[in-house]
Scaffold this motif. Structure first.
Motif, short mmCIF file in Angstrom:
data_model
loop_
_atom_site.label_atom_id
_atom_site.label_comp_id
_atom_site.label_asym_id
_atom_site.label_seq_id
_atom_site.Cartn_x
_atom_site.Cartn_y
_atom_site.Cartn_z
N GLY A 144 0.77 -1.24 0.00
CA GLY A 144 0.00 0.00 0.00
C GLY A 144 0.79 1.27 0.00
N TYR A 145 2.08 1.20 -0.28
CA TYR A 145 2.93 2.38 -0.17
C TYR A 145 3.10 3.18 -1.45
CZ TYR A 145 4.00 0.98 4.58
OH TYR A 145 3.90 0.67 5.92
N VAL A 146 2.41 2.82 -2.51
CA VAL A 146 2.32 3.60 -3.75
C VAL A 146 3.69 4.02 -4.30
CG1 VAL A 146 0.96 5.39 -4.89
CG2 VAL A 146 0.25 4.58 -2.66
N PRO A 147 4.43 3.07 -4.88
CA PRO A 147 5.76 3.39 -5.39
C PRO A 147 5.77 4.04 -6.76
CG PRO A 147 5.30 1.09 -5.78
CD PRO A 147 4.12 1.63 -5.01
N GLY A 148 4.58 4.26 -7.34
CA GLY A 148 4.52 4.81 -8.69
C GLY A 148 4.63 3.70 -9.73
N LYS A 149 5.09 4.04 -10.90
CA LYS A 149 5.16 3.08 -11.99
C LYS A 149 6.14 1.95 -11.65
CE LYS A 149 5.93 2.88 -16.99
NZ LYS A 149 6.31 3.67 -18.20
N ILE A 150 5.71 0.72 -11.90
CA ILE A 150 6.58 -0.44 -11.67
C ILE A 150 7.46 -0.59 -12.91
CG2 ILE A 150 6.69 -2.89 -11.07
CD1 ILE A 150 5.27 -1.13 -9.00
N ASP A 151 8.61 0.07 -12.87
CA ASP A 151 9.44 0.16 -14.07
C ASP A 151 10.88 -0.30 -13.84
OD1 ASP A 151 10.32 2.19 -12.46
OD2 ASP A 151 9.96 3.81 -13.89
N ALA A 152 11.17 -0.89 -12.67
CA ALA A 152 12.51 -1.37 -12.34
C ALA A 152 13.53 -0.25 -12.27
CB ALA A 152 12.96 -2.45 -13.34
N ARG A 153 13.06 0.98 -12.06
CA ARG A 153 13.95 2.14 -11.93
C ARG A 153 13.70 2.79 -10.57
NH1 ARG A 153 15.97 4.10 -16.94
NH2 ARG A 153 15.25 2.82 -18.69
N TYR A 154 14.72 2.96 -9.80
CA TYR A 154 14.60 3.51 -8.46
C TYR A 154 14.70 5.04 -8.53
CZ TYR A 154 15.38 3.86 -3.36
OH TYR A 154 15.28 4.16 -2.03
N GLY A 155 13.52 5.66 -8.68
CA GLY A 155 13.45 7.11 -8.78
C GLY A 155 12.74 7.73 -7.58
N GLY A 156 12.32 8.97 -7.75
CA GLY A 156 11.73 9.73 -6.66
C GLY A 156 10.44 9.17 -6.12
N THR A 157 9.56 8.64 -6.98
CA THR A 157 8.30 8.11 -6.49
C THR A 157 8.53 6.87 -5.62
OG1 THR A 157 7.99 6.83 -8.53
CG2 THR A 157 6.96 8.99 -8.44
N THR A 158 9.44 6.02 -6.06
CA THR A 158 9.76 4.84 -5.25
C THR A 158 10.43 5.26 -3.94
OG1 THR A 158 10.01 3.46 -7.22
CG2 THR A 158 11.05 2.67 -5.20
N GLN A 159 11.28 6.28 -4.00
CA GLN A 159 11.94 6.75 -2.79
C GLN A 159 10.93 7.22 -1.75
OE1 GLN A 159 15.71 9.49 -2.21
NE2 GLN A 159 13.93 10.76 -2.59
N SER A 160 9.90 7.94 -2.17
CA SER A 160 8.91 8.43 -1.20
C SER A 160 8.17 7.26 -0.56
CB SER A 160 7.92 9.39 -1.87
OG SER A 160 7.07 8.73 -2.79
N ALA A 161 7.91 6.20 -1.33
CA ALA A 161 7.27 5.01 -0.76
C ALA A 161 8.20 4.30 0.21
CB ALA A 161 6.85 4.06 -1.88
N VAL A 162 9.48 4.24 -0.13
CA VAL A 162 10.48 3.65 0.77
C VAL A 162 10.51 4.42 2.09
CG1 VAL A 162 12.96 3.32 1.15
CG2 VAL A 162 11.92 2.61 -1.01
N TRP A 163 10.53 5.73 2.02
CA TRP A 163 10.55 6.55 3.23
C TRP A 163 9.34 6.27 4.11
CZ3 TRP A 163 11.93 12.01 0.86
CH2 TRP A 163 13.30 12.04 0.57
N ALA A 164 8.15 6.22 3.50
CA ALA A 164 6.94 5.95 4.28
C ALA A 164 7.04 4.59 4.95
CB ALA A 164 5.71 6.01 3.38
N PHE A 165 7.48 3.60 4.19
CA PHE A 165 7.60 2.25 4.75
C PHE A 165 8.59 2.23 5.91
CE2 PHE A 165 9.79 -1.87 4.89
CZ PHE A 165 8.72 -2.69 5.17
N GLN A 166 9.74 2.83 5.71
CA GLN A 166 10.76 2.82 6.76
C GLN A 166 10.25 3.51 8.02
OE1 GLN A 166 13.85 4.67 4.41
NE2 GLN A 166 14.94 2.75 4.12
#
Length: 293
Positions: free
Chosen positions: A106-128
């Motif tokens: 449920g952390y909404v990483p954005g497009k599942i594109d195998a690229r670690y960008g800003g949208t994935t980073q914000s989801a990582v932050w929320a999870f952490q």
């Protein structure tokens, strides 16, 4: 990832299922450049809930029948992490596994594109933050272990309405509930708490505005909203949903790891893109906690 590493477990959660989709939402996901949790979860089916406690449910995205998250009772879907150190800008299969897992939870990483960008980073932050890990863009063993055995976000209002938003100022995280289930968990940046006085042109006049830059705690409800960029006397708000006078949940181009707003609750842009489709008018918004610098 091989089938042997992805096992479906028919466990019932007591802490909540996460759906990051909703009725009519596929279009909103596409507009946000995001991807709903993958259809590989179709082996999961609806489970049950305890009275007043969210449990696992079936998903609402066509073709996805089990968008679930981990809770106190264990994980519905076992996950074997690749345990590769990932840094912002990384690409490849391990990043895609990270994105898929965050999306499932449920952390909404954005497009599942195998690229670690800003949208994935914000989801990582929320999870952490929910896991009690100091937020960082680098994915190491501790974050991977937490992804294998994630904890649920802390419930701020145990007897709250089935549809509500809980904003945790201490952790700088917001959680959206619908039907008693966790739908979305996101990183936020609330009011800085630093008093301000700014001069701005508003309604054709040059005016001076002063305030405390606080996001007040309390119990509120969503009121009016605007689509796209909305101009206020203190700046631009994307897809704002107001809940306390001039204070809103809204998208912003900068959502740092500390409270930085004039009082609103900033959201990552891709989250603000889909939130209006999930959050209606008159929905309770509960704001609790205090950020310690």
């Amino acid at each position: 990832m091989t089938a042997g590493r992805r096992l479906t477990v028919a466990a019932v959660l007591t802490a909540g299922a996460v759906l990051v989709s909703g009725g009519g939402m596929p279009g909103a996901w596409a507009a946000a450049g995001a991807t709903p949790p993958r259809a590989a979860l179709t082996a999961l089916t609806a489970t049950t809930t305890q009275a007043g406690v969210p449990g696992a449910v079936t998903g609402a995205v066509p073709g996805v029948t089990g968008v679930v998250r981990a809770g106190a009772a264990g994980a519905v879907r076992a996950f074997a992490a690749p345990h590769r150190t990932l840094r912002l800008g990384a690409k490849g299969a391990a990043v895609k596994e990270l994105q898929n897992r965050l999306g499932e939870l449920g952390y909404v990483p954005g497009k599942i594109d195998a690229r670690y960008g800003g949208t994935t980073q914000s989801a990582v932050w929320a999870f952490q933050k929910v896991q009690g890990i100091k937020p960082t863009s680098t994915i190491t063993a501790r974050t991977w272990r937490a992804l294998e055995s994630p904890r649920a976000p802390r419930v701020l209002i145990p007897n709250g309405k089935p549809d509500r938003v809980e904003i945790d100022l201490t952790r700088q995280v917001a959680v959206l509930y619908r039907g008693g289930q966790v739908r979305l968990i996101t990183h936020v940046s609330s009011g800085s708490g630093i008093p301000y006085c700014e001069t701005a042109t508003w309604q054709g006049k040059t005016q001076r505005f002063c305030g405390s830059a606080r996001t007040p705690t309390g119990d509120f409800k969503t009121t009016w909203r605007a689509s796209g960029w909305h101009t206020s006397y203190l700046g631009q708000l994307y897809n704002p949903i107001f809940f306390n006078g001039g204070i809103a949940l809204h998208g912003a181009l900068s959502v740092p790891l500390y409270p930085a707003s004039h009082g609103c609750v900033r959201l990552p842009m891709h989250v603000a893109q889909i939130l209006p489709g999930l959050l209606g008018a008159g929905v309770p918004v509960h704001v609790r906690g205090r950020f310690q610098r």
